[in-house]
Design a protein around this motif. Structure first.
Motif, PDB file in Angstrom:
ATOM      1  N   ARG A   1       5.295 -16.268  -3.131  1.00  0.00           N
ATOM      2  CA  ARG A   1       4.917 -14.811  -3.132  1.00  0.00           C
ATOM      3  C   ARG A   1       5.309 -13.591  -2.076  1.00  0.00           C
ATOM      4  NH1 ARG A   1      -1.730 -14.633  -5.482  1.00  0.00           N
ATOM      5  NH2 ARG A   1      -1.375 -15.777  -7.155  1.00  0.00           N
ATOM      6  N   ARG A   2       5.577 -13.990  -1.323  1.00  0.00           N
ATOM      7  CA  ARG A   2       5.808 -12.802  -0.368  1.00  0.00           C
ATOM      8  C   ARG A   2       7.765 -13.195  -0.617  1.00  0.00           C
ATOM      9  NH1 ARG A   2       5.220 -13.017   6.559  1.00  0.00           N
ATOM     10  NH2 ARG A   2       6.357 -11.394   7.106  1.00  0.00           N
ATOM     11  N   ILE A   3       7.707 -13.916  -0.574  1.00  0.00           N
ATOM     12  CA  ILE A   3       8.887 -13.616  -1.183  1.00  0.00           C
ATOM     13  C   ILE A   3       9.949 -13.138  -2.490  1.00  0.00           C
ATOM     14  CG2 ILE A   3      11.746 -15.691  -1.247  1.00  0.00           C
ATOM     15  CD1 ILE A   3      10.484 -17.135   0.392  1.00  0.00           C
ATOM     16  N   ARG A   4       9.061 -13.222  -3.352  1.00  0.00           N
ATOM     17  CA  ARG A   4       9.504 -13.085  -4.033  1.00  0.00           C
ATOM     18  C   ARG A   4       8.721 -11.020  -4.485  1.00  0.00           C
ATOM     19  NH1 ARG A   4      11.851 -14.480  -8.567  1.00  0.00           N
ATOM     20  NH2 ARG A   4      10.181 -13.424 -10.029  1.00  0.00           N
ATOM     21  N   ARG A   5       8.028 -10.874  -3.432  1.00  0.00           N
ATOM     22  CA  ARG A   5       7.347  -9.735  -3.141  1.00  0.00           C
ATOM     23  C   ARG A   5       8.766  -9.108  -2.721  1.00  0.00           C
ATOM     24  NH1 ARG A   5       2.530  -8.875   0.296  1.00  0.00           N
ATOM     25  NH2 ARG A   5       2.392 -10.435  -0.170  1.00  0.00           N
ATOM     26  N   GLN A   6       8.934  -9.534  -1.906  1.00  0.00           N
ATOM     27  CA  GLN A   6      10.735  -9.113  -0.885  1.00  0.00           C
ATOM     28  C   GLN A   6      11.842  -8.910  -1.832  1.00  0.00           C
ATOM     29  OE1 GLN A   6      11.132 -11.588   2.726  1.00  0.00           O
ATOM     30  NE2 GLN A   6       9.686 -10.080   3.439  1.00  0.00           N
ATOM     31  N   HIS A   7      12.455  -9.440  -2.907  1.00  0.00           N
ATOM     32  CA  HIS A   7      13.148  -9.182  -3.557  1.00  0.00           C
ATOM     33  C   HIS A   7      13.148  -8.397  -4.940  1.00  0.00           C
ATOM     34  CE1 HIS A   7      15.212 -11.649  -0.223  1.00  0.00           C
ATOM     35  NE2 HIS A   7      14.972 -11.960  -0.564  1.00  0.00           N
ATOM     36  N   ARG A   8      11.963  -7.988  -5.322  1.00  0.00           N
ATOM     37  CA  ARG A   8      11.745  -7.308  -6.324  1.00  0.00           C
ATOM     38  C   ARG A   8      11.879  -5.990  -6.036  1.00  0.00           C
ATOM     39  NH1 ARG A   8       5.715  -8.004  -7.980  1.00  0.00           N
ATOM     40  NH2 ARG A   8       5.874  -9.921  -7.914  1.00  0.00           N
ATOM     41  N   PRO A   9      12.815  -6.105  -7.587  1.00  0.00           N
ATOM     42  CA  PRO A   9      13.467  -4.334  -7.264  1.00  0.00           C
ATOM     43  C   PRO A   9      12.602  -3.764  -7.307  1.00  0.00           C
ATOM     44  CG  PRO A   9      14.013  -5.822  -9.294  1.00  0.00           C
ATOM     45  CD  PRO A   9      13.246  -6.854  -8.621  1.00  0.00           C
TER      46      PRO A   9
END
Length: 65
Positions: A48-56
């Motif tokens: 979730r942390r990785i996905r949150r950082q790379h979300r446009p």
């Protein structure tokens, strides 16, 4: 008489050994499930942390439209 007592002792110790095996198997299972749960929770939080950082951002969506 002595042989019967020896057989009885082996039989009793056999049940005691079986009980210890069952207890140790239950404890091992609980420990392994705890480790698996900790790994799953950690992996999910990391994902979730990785996905949150790379979300446009919202601005990038508006530019694309």
């Amino acid at each position: 008489m002595i042989i019967r007592e020896a057989i009885d002792t082996i039989f009793t110790l056999g049940w005691a050994l079986l009980a210890w095996v069952a207890v140790l198997a239950a404890l091992t299972t609980a420990v392994l499930f705890g480790i698996a749960a900790a790994v799953c929770v950690t992996a999910r939080a990391l994902w979730r942390r990785i996905r949150r950082q790379h979300r446009p951002s919202r601005d990038e969506y508006e530019e694309a439209a």
